[in-house]
Design a protein around this motif. Structure first.
Motif, PDB file in Angstrom:
ATOM      1  N   PHE A  11       0.815  -1.214   0.000  1.00  0.00           N
ATOM      2  CA  PHE A  11       0.000   0.000   0.000  1.00  0.00           C
ATOM      3  C   PHE A  11       0.855   1.273   0.000  1.00  0.00           C
ATOM      4  CE2 PHE A  11      -2.993  -3.026   2.214  1.00  0.00           C
ATOM      5  CZ  PHE A  11      -3.803  -3.205   1.103  1.00  0.00           C
ATOM      6  N   MET A  12       2.185   1.108  -0.015  1.00  0.00           N
ATOM      7  CA  MET A  12       3.049   2.274  -0.129  1.00  0.00           C
ATOM      8  C   MET A  12       2.974   2.823  -1.560  1.00  0.00           C
ATOM      9  SD  MET A  12       4.208   2.811   2.891  1.00  0.00           S
ATOM     10  CE  MET A  12       2.622   2.211   3.488  1.00  0.00           C
ATOM     11  N   ASP A  13       3.450   4.039  -1.765  1.00  0.00           N
ATOM     12  CA  ASP A  13       3.279   4.739  -3.051  1.00  0.00           C
ATOM     13  C   ASP A  13       3.583   3.874  -4.263  1.00  0.00           C
ATOM     14  OD1 ASP A  13       3.431   8.168  -2.509  1.00  0.00           O
ATOM     15  OD2 ASP A  13       3.686   6.747  -0.888  1.00  0.00           O
ATOM     16  N   ASN A  14       4.658   3.107  -4.210  1.00  0.00           N
ATOM     17  CA  ASN A  14       5.067   2.319  -5.363  1.00  0.00           C
ATOM     18  C   ASN A  14       4.721   0.841  -5.213  1.00  0.00           C
ATOM     19  OD1 ASN A  14       6.282   4.590  -6.653  1.00  0.00           O
ATOM     20  ND2 ASN A  14       8.040   4.379  -5.280  1.00  0.00           N
TER      21      ASN A  14
ATOM     22  N   GLY B 131      -3.361   5.040   8.945  1.00  0.00           N
ATOM     23  CA  GLY B 131      -3.155   3.894   8.056  1.00  0.00           C
ATOM     24  C   GLY B 131      -3.637   4.132   6.645  1.00  0.00           C
ATOM     25  N   GLU B 132      -3.805   3.041   5.906  1.00  0.00           N
ATOM     26  CA  GLU B 132      -4.181   3.118   4.494  1.00  0.00           C
ATOM     27  C   GLU B 132      -5.309   2.137   4.168  1.00  0.00           C
ATOM     28  OE1 GLU B 132      -2.913   5.566   3.116  1.00  0.00           O
ATOM     29  OE2 GLU B 132      -1.064   5.876   4.246  1.00  0.00           O
ATOM     30  N   ALA B 133      -6.099   2.417   3.168  1.00  0.00           N
ATOM     31  CA  ALA B 133      -6.245   3.725   2.570  1.00  0.00           C
ATOM     32  C   ALA B 133      -7.386   4.448   3.277  1.00  0.00           C
ATOM     33  CB  ALA B 133      -6.556   3.609   1.072  1.00  0.00           C
ATOM     34  N   ARG B 134      -7.317   5.753   3.242  1.00  0.00           N
ATOM     35  CA  ARG B 134      -8.267   6.585   3.987  1.00  0.00           C
ATOM     36  C   ARG B 134      -9.715   6.303   3.588  1.00  0.00           C
ATOM     37  NH1 ARG B 134      -9.381  12.882   3.094  1.00  0.00           N
ATOM     38  NH2 ARG B 134     -10.417  13.376   5.063  1.00  0.00           N
ATOM     39  N   ASP B 135      -9.963   6.025   2.299  1.00  0.00           N
ATOM     40  CA  ASP B 135     -11.324   5.849   1.809  1.00  0.00           C
ATOM     41  C   ASP B 135     -11.759   4.394   1.726  1.00  0.00           C
ATOM     42  OD1 ASP B 135      -9.308   5.805  -0.094  1.00  0.00           O
ATOM     43  OD2 ASP B 135     -10.567   6.536  -1.721  1.00  0.00           O
ATOM     44  N   TYR B 136     -10.909   3.456   2.109  1.00  0.00           N
ATOM     45  CA  TYR B 136     -11.294   2.054   2.071  1.00  0.00           C
ATOM     46  C   TYR B 136     -11.135   1.413   3.448  1.00  0.00           C
ATOM     47  CZ  TYR B 136     -12.175   2.073  -2.915  1.00  0.00           C
ATOM     48  OH  TYR B 136     -12.724   2.334  -4.144  1.00  0.00           O
TER      49      TYR B 136
ATOM     50  N   GLU C 281      -5.737  12.725  10.635  1.00  0.00           N
ATOM     51  CA  GLU C 281      -6.068  12.962   9.236  1.00  0.00           C
ATOM     52  C   GLU C 281      -4.844  13.131   8.347  1.00  0.00           C
ATOM     53  OE1 GLU C 281      -8.382  16.425   8.636  1.00  0.00           O
ATOM     54  OE2 GLU C 281      -6.950  17.804   9.547  1.00  0.00           O
ATOM     55  N   ASP C 282      -3.703  13.460   8.930  1.00  0.00           N
ATOM     56  CA  ASP C 282      -2.485  13.604   8.136  1.00  0.00           C
ATOM     57  C   ASP C 282      -1.631  12.329   8.156  1.00  0.00           C
ATOM     58  OD1 ASP C 282      -1.899  13.929  10.835  1.00  0.00           O
ATOM     59  OD2 ASP C 282      -0.262  15.342  10.473  1.00  0.00           O
ATOM     60  N   CYS C 283      -2.203  11.240   8.651  1.00  0.00           N
ATOM     61  CA  CYS C 283      -1.506   9.949   8.684  1.00  0.00           C
ATOM     62  C   CYS C 283      -2.258   8.899   7.885  1.00  0.00           C
ATOM     63  CB  CYS C 283      -1.316   9.477  10.132  1.00  0.00           C
ATOM     64  SG  CYS C 283      -0.146  10.488  11.068  1.00  0.00           S
ATOM     65  N   MET C 284      -2.956   9.342   6.857  1.00  0.00           N
ATOM     66  CA  MET C 284      -3.670   8.443   5.946  1.00  0.00           C
ATOM     67  C   MET C 284      -3.903   9.173   4.638  1.00  0.00           C
ATOM     68  SD  MET C 284      -7.424   8.528   7.804  1.00  0.00           S
ATOM     69  CE  MET C 284      -6.714   8.097   9.393  1.00  0.00           C
TER      70      MET C 284
ATOM     71  N   VAL D 133      -0.936   3.624  -2.550  1.00  0.00           N
ATOM     72  CA  VAL D 133      -1.756   4.770  -2.165  1.00  0.00           C
ATOM     73  C   VAL D 133      -0.873   6.017  -2.217  1.00  0.00           C
ATOM     74  CG1 VAL D 133      -3.199   5.796  -0.373  1.00  0.00           C
ATOM     75  CG2 VAL D 133      -3.133   3.294  -0.636  1.00  0.00           C
ATOM     76  N   PRO D 134      -1.132   6.936  -3.128  1.00  0.00           N
ATOM     77  CA  PRO D 134      -0.290   8.140  -3.212  1.00  0.00           C
ATOM     78  C   PRO D 134      -0.294   8.916  -1.900  1.00  0.00           C
ATOM     79  CG  PRO D 134      -1.700   7.938  -5.157  1.00  0.00           C
ATOM     80  CD  PRO D 134      -2.184   6.912  -4.168  1.00  0.00           C
ATOM     81  N   GLY D 135       0.892   9.174  -1.373  1.00  0.00           N
ATOM     82  CA  GLY D 135       1.011   9.888  -0.102  1.00  0.00           C
ATOM     83  C   GLY D 135       1.309   8.987   1.074  1.00  0.00           C
ATOM     84  N   ALA D 136       1.330   7.664   0.856  1.00  0.00           N
ATOM     85  CA  ALA D 136       1.535   6.732   1.965  1.00  0.00           C
ATOM     86  C   ALA D 136       2.900   6.896   2.621  1.00  0.00           C
ATOM     87  CB  ALA D 136       1.346   5.294   1.490  1.00  0.00           C
TER      88      ALA D 136
END
Length: 301
Positions: free
Chosen positions: A56-59, A234-239, A266-269, A64-67
């Motif tokens: 779930f990291m960016d790459n 955590g990740e992802a904010r919307d799932y 909110e700044d950690c997802m 998730v972009p921003g992870a």
């Protein structure tokens, strides 16, 4: 703290498979801190990290972009509150290739698998556009109940968090920090493994989107009641973060004191979908349940 943040976390390696700081060295330093055990904390504070995994990291496989930046802020928050956070729990999304939301479960009339991010509906099954290669009756039942009860449609995801692979592992710098904390504060960190049922999606940590058994992790819900604060990133904010939060808040909907214990960093997802839409999802949820939305750089324990 005798151990500096940079002796635990190297932000240049967030999301990478190699970890330049040996875990044995980190845990030796943790043990040498001689901090009070978590059992001595008068205020019980839980940090809940949801699916902070390599894929779930960016790459990553389902990046998730921003992870990466989220991990940096989470690890700093934990470090800065080392003696205020009494426990850490983490969820670990865990799959095999043959699961209902992966491409190899489905084929079209020409025998082709769906591309990632294909949406499969009940109408698609009835028309023959897509069909499952295993468990046809149960697969149709799942898609039907997903639309009827959860008001969602089945999305085919890229293969991700496959059991035993590097992608399923905790992000390595986050792992450095949480294991340091568990040894320094003298408690066992017990992961919450989710997503292993091949016939269901499990975005939230409490229960699947639909399954025949009606499984609910009641023990985990009961555990939350023992804490004075539950802080979530955590990740992802919307799932997975959103669904986990919905499931927890819905369970405690009649207990206003309990609802006030939940703090979302909110700044950690970060979100996969449109940020404005996700912001509205959280604003509506906060209005309904009156939980707390804070920033890790401003929130004081």
């Amino acid at each position: 703290m005798k151990t500096s943040y940079s002796e635990i976390v190297n932000e240049n390696y967030i999301g990478k498979t190699e970890n330049p700081i040996p875990m044995n060295e980190i845990l030796k330093k943790a043990n040498e801190e001689k901090l009070e055990p978590s059992s001595s904390s008068l205020e019980k504070v839980l940090f809940l990290g949801i699916d902070v995994q390599q894929d779930f990291m960016d790459n990553g496989a389902l990046g998730v972009p921003g992870a990466h930046e989220d991990v940096a802020r989470m690890t700093k928050f934990i470090y800065n509150n080392m003696e205020k956070i009494s426990h850490i729990s983490v969820s670990i999304d865990t799959h095999i290739p043959h699961q209902i939301f992966h491409p190899c479960w489905w084929i079209d009339e020409n025998g082709n698998n769906p591309a990632p991010y294909t949406v499969i509906t009940l109408a698609d099954l009835d028309s023959g556009k897509w069909r499952p290669i295993v468990e046809p009756i149960k697969s149709r039942e799942y898609v039907e109940n997903l639309e009827k009860n959860s008001k969602k449609k089945l999305c085919i995801w890229t293969y991700h968090c496959l059991q035993g692979t590097e992608g399923a592992a905790l992000e390595n710098q986050f792992a450095n920090m949480i294991y340091f904390h568990s040894v320094a504060r003298k408690y066992a960190l017990n992961p919450i493994v989710k997503g292993q049922d091949p016939l269901s999606e499990m975005y939230g940590i409490i229960k699947p989107e639909y399954d025949r058994r009606g499984y609910v992790n009641q023990a985990l819900l009961n555990k939350f009641a023992k804490f004075d604060k539950i802080i979530i990133g955590g990740e992802a904010r919307d799932y997975c973060v959103y669904e986990s939060l919905c499931q927890m808040l819905e369970f405690y909907k009649d207990d206003t004191d309990m609802l006030k214990k939940f703090y979302i960093l909110e700044d950690c997802m970060s979100a996969i979908g449109d940020k404005a839409e996700v912001d509205k999802m959280y604003a509506d949820l906060q209005k309904k349940y009156k939980f707390n939305i804070v920033r890790s750089t401003e929130f004081k324990l």
